[in-house]
Scaffold this active site. Structure first.
Site, PDB file in Angstrom:
ATOM      1  N   SER A  20      -3.562  -2.322   1.671  1.00 27.33           N
ATOM      2  CA  SER A  20      -4.336  -1.527   0.623  1.00 27.33           C
ATOM      3  C   SER A  20      -3.752  -1.712  -0.715  1.00 27.33           C
ATOM      4  O   SER A  20      -2.742  -1.650  -0.849  1.00 27.33           O
ATOM      5  CB  SER A  20      -4.552  -0.187   0.821  1.00 27.33           C
ATOM      6  OG  SER A  20      -3.266   0.465   0.998  1.00 27.33           O
ATOM      7  N   ASP A  21      -4.530  -1.163  -1.852  1.00 24.36           N
ATOM      8  CA  ASP A  21      -3.907  -1.086  -2.940  1.00 24.36           C
ATOM      9  C   ASP A  21      -3.200   0.125  -3.142  1.00 24.36           C
ATOM     10  O   ASP A  21      -3.643   1.187  -2.275  1.00 24.36           O
ATOM     11  CB  ASP A  21      -4.778  -1.432  -4.438  1.00 24.36           C
ATOM     12  CG  ASP A  21      -4.174  -1.792  -5.524  1.00 24.36           C
ATOM     13  OD1 ASP A  21      -4.870  -2.513  -6.455  1.00 24.36           O
ATOM     14  OD2 ASP A  21      -3.116  -1.487  -5.720  1.00 24.36           O
ATOM     15  N   TRP A  22      -2.391   0.295  -4.272  1.00 26.84           N
ATOM     16  CA  TRP A  22      -1.670   1.569  -4.460  1.00 26.84           C
ATOM     17  C   TRP A  22      -2.427   3.033  -4.122  1.00 26.84           C
ATOM     18  O   TRP A  22      -3.349   3.290  -4.944  1.00 26.84           O
ATOM     19  CB  TRP A  22      -1.147   1.550  -5.697  1.00 26.84           C
ATOM     20  CG  TRP A  22       0.092   2.499  -6.144  1.00 26.84           C
ATOM     21  CD1 TRP A  22      -0.122   3.950  -6.319  1.00 26.84           C
ATOM     22  CD2 TRP A  22       1.364   2.422  -6.128  1.00 26.84           C
ATOM     23  NE1 TRP A  22       1.182   4.531  -6.332  1.00 26.84           N
ATOM     24  CE2 TRP A  22       2.106   3.606  -6.359  1.00 26.84           C
ATOM     25  CE3 TRP A  22       2.144   1.235  -5.893  1.00 26.84           C
ATOM     26  CZ2 TRP A  22       3.354   3.870  -6.485  1.00 26.84           C
ATOM     27  CZ3 TRP A  22       3.686   1.334  -6.366  1.00 26.84           C
ATOM     28  CH2 TRP A  22       4.168   2.676  -6.532  1.00 26.84           C
TER      29      TRP A  22
END
Ligand code: GLC
Length: 670
Positions: free
Chosen positions: A285-287
């Site tokens: 996932s992104d941040w």
């Protein structure tokens, strides 16, 4: 008696298998090693592999967050904000020696356009139309990163983008799916080399999956609405090319796609990426993107967010700790199966084995002065900076600079600047390494008198510098005005309502133009800039992007004619912010002669593919092997390109195709 023997042998065999840690046997195939290791793992150990924490201070101000105090040695991955391989080895040793199974940590980082040696921003790299050179740059970046303790980069960013108000246009390869595909593949090949286990290979990461470049209004983190036709025709192709090129990982995007966040969107993650594109790696996932599902209104709490993301196909949770805190309960609630956990863990372990982390977990220590900025990488940086620069305007052939002109005025906030020339995502780049435009001019024009004045700041109302700028302009033969963007005006969370430069910069050029002297605008930006008011005041315009460590030399050598500019735009320059979005491959209008703006021209100032050279190239008419082709047949088309000038130069021939009559309205050209 016989039966007893068999039982004893069976038990001995079992013990024997158990004691033989097959996963440590490098002679075995990766699949066997993964299977053996998986069997030995507890649920907690499996879940920890699905988590990524950060280590060190993040320079991306949008992503702070408390440091995770105790770092469990069994953590799957770390975003490593250090360039010290000794520190990496110290952490890795703990992971291997203080944990039951000794599973190494995967160290990731944003190596977007270089590590310590900074290369041009990707939007500039695309203007070189030279994938081989980009591959070399990525290979050089991978070497520096690997020697600094990094195994995995969150790059290439291949988000097709058509709204330059969005700061992240700087990080991708522009408005065209084919260009993003080609440079995405070149980057993957550069990072991953021939084999992931090669000494200087690092794993690549296709991002941001998917449609992030359409963030509404150019405002970051917003929603996107993309038809299935556009998804498949425009946004999926670069990811398809990247998957086929063997990209090891994919990162999910922040945006919602047609109402469903990309991070909990099983259609794009399972059906498209998994089934249709056949991606075998893992998705991170992104941040905080999993936690952000709550903000996006599809999860009531972190537990539901973790459930939706995991079921949709996010294998690894980037630093919001949701998987670590919720997956065990979700298994107990029978909301997710152990089989699905095992599948995700398998993908992550597989990459760690393929990178050779189990067999060679520690970074070879090379002293810092021999780790970075090699002569070879400097040469690549200068070549790529030179080939990425785009000569947008060159009225009266004012460039290359006439050797007889001996008094040069170099004015503007960008003239002596270093840090901003590196652009966004240049974390380990050092200002002191950067060659400024002024330094480049001093080296290139030794016989000339170079007068410098800053004239104005990047922004603000202070005009007090105009007077001294005018004074040196009056006594010079030619004026170079160096304007542009700060590096913080591009990249993540850097949306701007307008793509004009601050008025103080426009005023400075306007004041200098009144001297009537020849004026060259040198523009350093991370996005297309509105030039409506700057263009009339400039005899020539050179877009240098954020050109990197060698940018000053590349700029001066193009101005002097030692280098012949060959860059061509991979993104349209609108005449005005009001024209956004404007890009070349639009679908045809119902009324091509109507529907124009009433208040400004409708055509962009500089189109996709625009870029001047000091040479003239004549193209012959197209020769095609035949006029009718059946489906699946290859089209062979040729033209002759003739350099009709005295000066040798490079020319990129851009081929377009169009389909005038089709079952759907196709782009005017592709
Ligand atoms: C950021 C960016 C992403 C980057 C990641 C790790 O928020 O969206 O591109 O790779 O976090 O820094």
């Amino acid at each position: 008696m016989v039966k007893k023997c068999f039982i004893i042998i069976a038990i001995l065999h079992l013990i024997d298998v158990d004691s033989q840690e097959l996963y440590k046997d490098k002679s075995l195939p990766v699949e066997e090693r993964v299977d053996d290791l998986l069997k030995r793992m507890t649920l907690e150990e499996k879940i920890l592999q699905l988590n990524q924490y950060t280590f060190g201070v993040n320079n991306n101000i949008n992503n702070r967050g408390e440091e995770i105090s105790e770092l469990p040695p069994e953590i799957g991955s770390l975003i490593f904000f250090s360039s010290d391989p000794n520190l990496r080895n110290e952490i890795q040793r703990k992971a291997i020696e203080n944990s039951r199974l000794g599973i190494p940590i995967l160290f990731g980082f944003d190596v977007i356009h270089g590590f310590r040696m900074i290369f041009p921003i990707p939007l500039g790299q695309a203007a070189s139309w030279n994938p081989d050179l980009v591959k070399e740059a990525c290979s050089s970046a991978a070497r520096e990163a690997k020697q600094s303790g990094i195994d995995w980069t969150f790059s290439p960013m291949i988000d097709v983008a058509r709204d330059p108000r969005w700061g992240r246009v700087a990080e991708g390869y522009g408005e065209d799916p084919y260009v993003n595909s080609r440079f995405g593949v070149a980057s993957i090949e550069g990072y991953q080399g021939n084999k992931l286990s090669d000494p200087y290979s690092i794993a690549a990461c296709l991002k941001h999956y998917i449609g992030y470049g359409m963030s509404e209004g150019g405002r970051d983190y917003r929603s996107t609405d993309i038809s299935n036709q556009s998804l498949w025709h425009t946004y999926i192709p670069p990811f398809k090319a990247g998957v086929e090129a063997g990209a090891a990982t994919v990162m999910s995007a922040f945006n919602t796609l047609n109402g469903v966040p990309a991070t909990s969107n099983s259609y794009i993650l399972q059906e498209v990426l998994g089934e249709k594109l056949g991606f075998q790696g893992f998705v991170v996932s992104d941040w905080n993107a999993i936690q952000q599902l709550i903000n996006q209104g599809v999860a009531k709490d972190e537990k539901e967010a973790g459930l939706k993301a995991f079921l949709a196909g996010i294998d690894m949770d980037m630093r919001d700790n949701i998987y670590r805190e919720n997956l065990e309960a979700l298994i107990e609630d029978k909301k997710i199966t152990m089989g699905k956990i095992d599948k995700s863990v398998t993908r992550i372990l597989k990459l760690k084995f393929e990178l050779g982390l189990f067999d060679d977990p520690y970074t070879e220590i090379i002293d810092a002065e021999n780790r970075y900025m090699s002569a070879q990488s400097k040469a690549v940086a200068k070549k790529l900076a030179t080939e990425s620069m785009v000569l947008l305007k060159n009225q009266k052939g004012i460039l290359p600079l006439d050797k007889s002109l001996k008094k040069i005025a170099l004015i503007g906030p960008m003239a002596k600047d270093k840090g901003n020339l590196m652009g966004a995502w240049s974390y380990n780049g050092k200002d002191k390494d950067v060659v400024s435009i002024y330094e480049g001019f001093r080296k290139e024009f030794k016989q000339a008198d170079i007068f410098y004045e800053r004239g104005a700041d990047f922004e603000g109302e202070d005009r007090s510098g105009f007077k001294s700028a005018l004074e040196i302009a009056q006594k010079s033969d030619i004026i170079f005005v160096c304007l542009g963007e700060k590096k913080t005006w591009g990249g993540e969370n850097a949306s701007r309502s307008s793509i004009t430069l601050p008025s103080i910069q426009e005023e400075l050029l306007d004041v200098l133009n009144k001297t009537g002297k020849p004026i060259v605008l040198i523009l350093s930006s991370g996005r297309p800039i509105e030039l409506k008011d700057l263009e009339p005041n400039s005899d020539a315009i050179l877009e240098i992007w954020q050109p990197d460590t060698e940018g000053g030399h590349a700029t001066a050598e193009i101005i002097s004619g030692r280098e012949n500019p060959s860059g061509k735009l991979a993104i349209t320059f609108p005449l005005s912010s009001g024209q956004i979005p404007t890009y070349y491959n639009t679908r045809p209008s119902a009324r091509p002669k109507q529907g124009m703006y009433q208040d400004i021209p409708t055509e962009p100032l500089y189109s996709f593919g625009h870029g001047l050279s000091y040479s003239n190239f004549d193209f012959s008419s197209i020769r095609v092997s035949k006029n009718r082709f059946h489906k699946g047949e290859k089209i062979k088309a040729e033209i002759s390109v003739t350099n009709t000038s005295e000066l040798s130069g490079k020319e990129t021939v851009l081929w377009f195709i169009s389909d005038p009559v089709s079952s759907i309205s196709r782009p005017v050209k592709s």
